[in-house]
Scaffold this motif. Structure first.
Motif, PDB file in Angstrom:
ATOM      1  N   GLY A  56       0.813  -1.218   0.000  1.00 53.52           N
ATOM      2  CA  GLY A  56       0.000   0.000   0.000  1.00 53.52           C
ATOM      3  C   GLY A  56       0.835   1.251   0.000  1.00 53.52           C
ATOM      4  O   GLY A  56       1.918   1.319  -0.588  1.00 53.52           O
ATOM      5  N   TRP A  57       0.336   2.270   0.695  1.00 58.26           N
ATOM      6  CA  TRP A  57       0.892   3.616   0.652  1.00 58.26           C
ATOM      7  C   TRP A  57       2.353   3.661   1.065  1.00 58.26           C
ATOM      8  O   TRP A  57       3.140   4.440   0.524  1.00 58.26           O
ATOM      9  CB  TRP A  57       0.049   4.512   1.567  1.00 58.26           C
ATOM     10  CG  TRP A  57       0.504   5.927   1.640  1.00 58.26           C
ATOM     11  CD1 TRP A  57       0.563   6.820   0.617  1.00 58.26           C
ATOM     12  CD2 TRP A  57       0.969   6.623   2.805  1.00 58.26           C
ATOM     13  NE1 TRP A  57       1.027   8.039   1.067  1.00 58.26           N
ATOM     14  CE2 TRP A  57       1.274   7.943   2.410  1.00 58.26           C
ATOM     15  CE3 TRP A  57       1.129   6.270   4.143  1.00 58.26           C
ATOM     16  CZ2 TRP A  57       1.757   8.888   3.304  1.00 58.26           C
ATOM     17  CZ3 TRP A  57       1.604   7.213   5.030  1.00 58.26           C
ATOM     18  CH2 TRP A  57       1.909   8.513   4.604  1.00 58.26           C
ATOM     19  N   PHE A  58       2.774   2.837   2.007  1.00 53.12           N
ATOM     20  CA  PHE A  58       4.132   2.877   2.548  1.00 53.12           C
ATOM     21  C   PHE A  58       4.983   1.746   1.973  1.00 53.12           C
ATOM     22  O   PHE A  58       5.880   1.237   2.634  1.00 53.12           O
ATOM     23  CB  PHE A  58       4.080   2.793   4.073  1.00 53.12           C
ATOM     24  CG  PHE A  58       5.319   3.301   4.767  1.00 53.12           C
ATOM     25  CD1 PHE A  58       5.830   4.549   4.491  1.00 53.12           C
ATOM     26  CD2 PHE A  58       5.959   2.522   5.712  1.00 53.12           C
ATOM     27  CE1 PHE A  58       6.971   5.014   5.130  1.00 53.12           C
ATOM     28  CE2 PHE A  58       7.099   2.972   6.368  1.00 53.12           C
ATOM     29  CZ  PHE A  58       7.602   4.220   6.074  1.00 53.12           C
ATOM     30  N   ALA A  60       6.218   1.707  -1.669  1.00 51.85           N
ATOM     31  CA  ALA A  60       6.484   2.092  -3.056  1.00 51.85           C
ATOM     32  C   ALA A  60       7.382   1.054  -3.722  1.00 51.85           C
ATOM     33  O   ALA A  60       8.389   0.611  -3.150  1.00 51.85           O
ATOM     34  CB  ALA A  60       7.153   3.470  -3.102  1.00 51.85           C
ATOM     35  N   GLU A 133      -2.299  -3.814   3.416  1.00 57.42           N
ATOM     36  CA  GLU A 133      -2.613  -2.856   4.469  1.00 57.42           C
ATOM     37  C   GLU A 133      -4.090  -2.956   4.819  1.00 57.42           C
ATOM     38  O   GLU A 133      -4.947  -2.896   3.929  1.00 57.42           O
ATOM     39  CB  GLU A 133      -2.292  -1.449   4.000  1.00 57.42           C
ATOM     40  CG  GLU A 133      -2.554  -0.371   5.039  1.00 57.42           C
ATOM     41  CD  GLU A 133      -2.297   1.023   4.492  1.00 57.42           C
ATOM     42  OE1 GLU A 133      -1.443   1.727   5.036  1.00 57.42           O
ATOM     43  OE2 GLU A 133      -2.955   1.385   3.503  1.00 57.42           O
ATOM     44  N   ARG A 135      -7.863  -2.018   5.924  1.00 59.00           N
ATOM     45  CA  ARG A 135      -8.661  -0.839   5.578  1.00 59.00           C
ATOM     46  C   ARG A 135      -9.510  -0.337   6.739  1.00 59.00           C
ATOM     47  O   ARG A 135      -9.955   0.802   6.731  1.00 59.00           O
ATOM     48  CB  ARG A 135      -9.581  -1.163   4.387  1.00 59.00           C
ATOM     49  CG  ARG A 135      -8.852  -1.536   3.109  1.00 59.00           C
ATOM     50  CD  ARG A 135      -7.983  -0.382   2.619  1.00 59.00           C
ATOM     51  NE  ARG A 135      -7.455  -0.631   1.289  1.00 59.00           N
ATOM     52  CZ  ARG A 135      -6.260  -1.141   1.047  1.00 59.00           C
ATOM     53  NH1 ARG A 135      -5.465  -1.467   2.053  1.00 59.00           N
ATOM     54  NH2 ARG A 135      -5.846  -1.337  -0.192  1.00 59.00           N
ATOM     55  N   MET A 163       9.101   4.945   0.357  1.00 59.77           N
ATOM     56  CA  MET A 163       8.364   6.130  -0.041  1.00 59.77           C
ATOM     57  C   MET A 163       8.982   6.730  -1.300  1.00 59.77           C
ATOM     58  O   MET A 163      10.194   6.680  -1.496  1.00 59.77           O
ATOM     59  CB  MET A 163       8.399   7.184   1.076  1.00 59.77           C
ATOM     60  CG  MET A 163       7.696   6.767   2.353  1.00 59.77           C
ATOM     61  SD  MET A 163       5.911   6.762   2.173  1.00 59.77           S
ATOM     62  CE  MET A 163       5.580   8.523   2.101  1.00 59.77           C
ATOM     63  N   GLY A 200      -0.468   6.501   8.457  1.00 59.44           N
ATOM     64  CA  GLY A 200      -0.976   5.241   7.943  1.00 59.44           C
ATOM     65  C   GLY A 200      -0.918   4.156   8.998  1.00 59.44           C
ATOM     66  O   GLY A 200      -0.735   4.417  10.193  1.00 59.44           O
TER      67      GLY A 200
END
Length: 337
Positions: A56-58, A60, A133, A135, A163, A200
């Protein structure tokens, strides 16, 4: 508390056999909710570390989850627990997959959050937790992770992340580390967290671990924003190398060297097709070349400070938790009750 182990001079370590559980084992977490951990067995581990990464977001380039998968594949890792995804995912957003197995049977594969263990002859066994991740219900989820750390006797938690950043693909990937524990941050030359703003699951987990008084450090690598898609073996290698440098646990990161060179060449070939991107990357390279790396401790010094911190933590833990007044003594640099 879990039994205390230390590394004998001859490298031989006593282990007791794992106990199979077979059933869902649930308990009340720090937030008052029931955790959602299903245990396959209760492993007996030596001075284990919990290593965590989430897609997920963390993540990359999938560098962080890729690092954990690399370690799982390098060693004979086995699953010992999983976190039930039912309470933490919207299955309309994270849909399960239908698969046809080798026996021809149709099966549904749900989003997974699995904990694997690795037993080795190094200072620390590993507990590896990775998956998508979550939700929803982050506090309950973090209580489940705390449960896994405590029930496996983990001495410390290491979170991995990646990131996007304004860095070139042609220069070494930089890994930054941080720890909220002032003593740990000082000894390992890590930063103290200073970020304020939306967070997050990793930030939420760090808070839960701090409240549970479990030491935790964060290792995160920068990924060029113009090539942030997976796979990114260069970022994965950098995380593995830094993890090995800090903990002393080998990861075999050098085996990724060939994949890194191929990745760099593919990206360079793509960059050469666009004159504007060429100019931008050269600007990033000049900025990277002007930056002066900090005076970081050597790998041996980092590993020594890491082990010393954990020895001190064991001394404090067993002095405070022991039922009697047995003192904590030093045995040639090793402390035990």
């Amino acid at each position: 508390p879990p039994p205390f182990f230390f590394q004998a001079e001859d490298g031989i370590r006593a282990r007791s056999p794992s106990r199979g559980l077979g059933d869902v084992y649930r308990r009340q977490g720090n937030s008052g909710a029931m955790t959602e951990v299903t245990w396959d067995e209760a492993p007996s581990l030596q001075n284990p570390l919990l290593v965590v990464a989430f897609e997920g977001w963390f993540d990359a380039g999938e560098c962080a989850t890729g690092a954990i998968q690399w370690i799982v594949d390098q060693y004979e890792a086995r699953r010992v627990a999983k976190i039930d995804p039912e309470e933490f995912f919207d299955f309309q957003e994270n849909r399960p997959h239908v698969e046809i197995a080798d026996d021809g049977e149709r099966r549904i594969r749900w989003p997974s959050l699995d904990a694997h263990v690795i037993e080795n002859d190094y200072p620390h066994d590993l507990v590896l937790l990775s998956g998508q991740e979550p939700r929803m219900r982050w506090r309950t989820f973090c209580d489940s992770v705390v449960e896994i750390a405590r029930d496996t006797g983990c001495e410390m938690v290491v979170t991995l992340g990646a990131m996007v950043a304004g860095i070139p693909h042609s220069r070494p990937s930089e890994v930054k580390g941080s720890a909220a524990n002032a003593d740990l941050a000082h000894k390992l030359g890590l930063d103290r967290p200073s970020y304020q703003g939306p967070t997050g699951i990793i930030g939420t987990l760090h808070d839960a671990l701090d409240r549970a008084e479990l030491p935790v450090i964060s290792l995160r690598v920068g990924v060029p924003h113009y090539v942030a898609g997976p796979p990114n073996p260069k970022g994965t290698r950098a995380l593995l190398a830094e993890f090995e440098k800090v903990t002393g646990v080998p990861t075999g990161y050098r085996d990724l060297d060939h994949s890194v060179l191929e990745w760099e060449q593919r990206v360079s070939d793509a960059v050469e097709q666009d004159s504007e991107i060429i100019g931008y990357v050269r600007q990033l390279e000049e900025e990277a070349d002007r930056s002066v790396p900090g005076d970081l401790p050597s790998g041996d010094d980092l590993a020594a400070e890491f082990q010393k911190f954990l020895r001190d933590q064991r001394c404090l833990l067993y002095t405070s938790d022991a039922a009697d007044d047995t003192p904590c003594v030093d045995l040639g640099g090793r402390r035990m009750i």
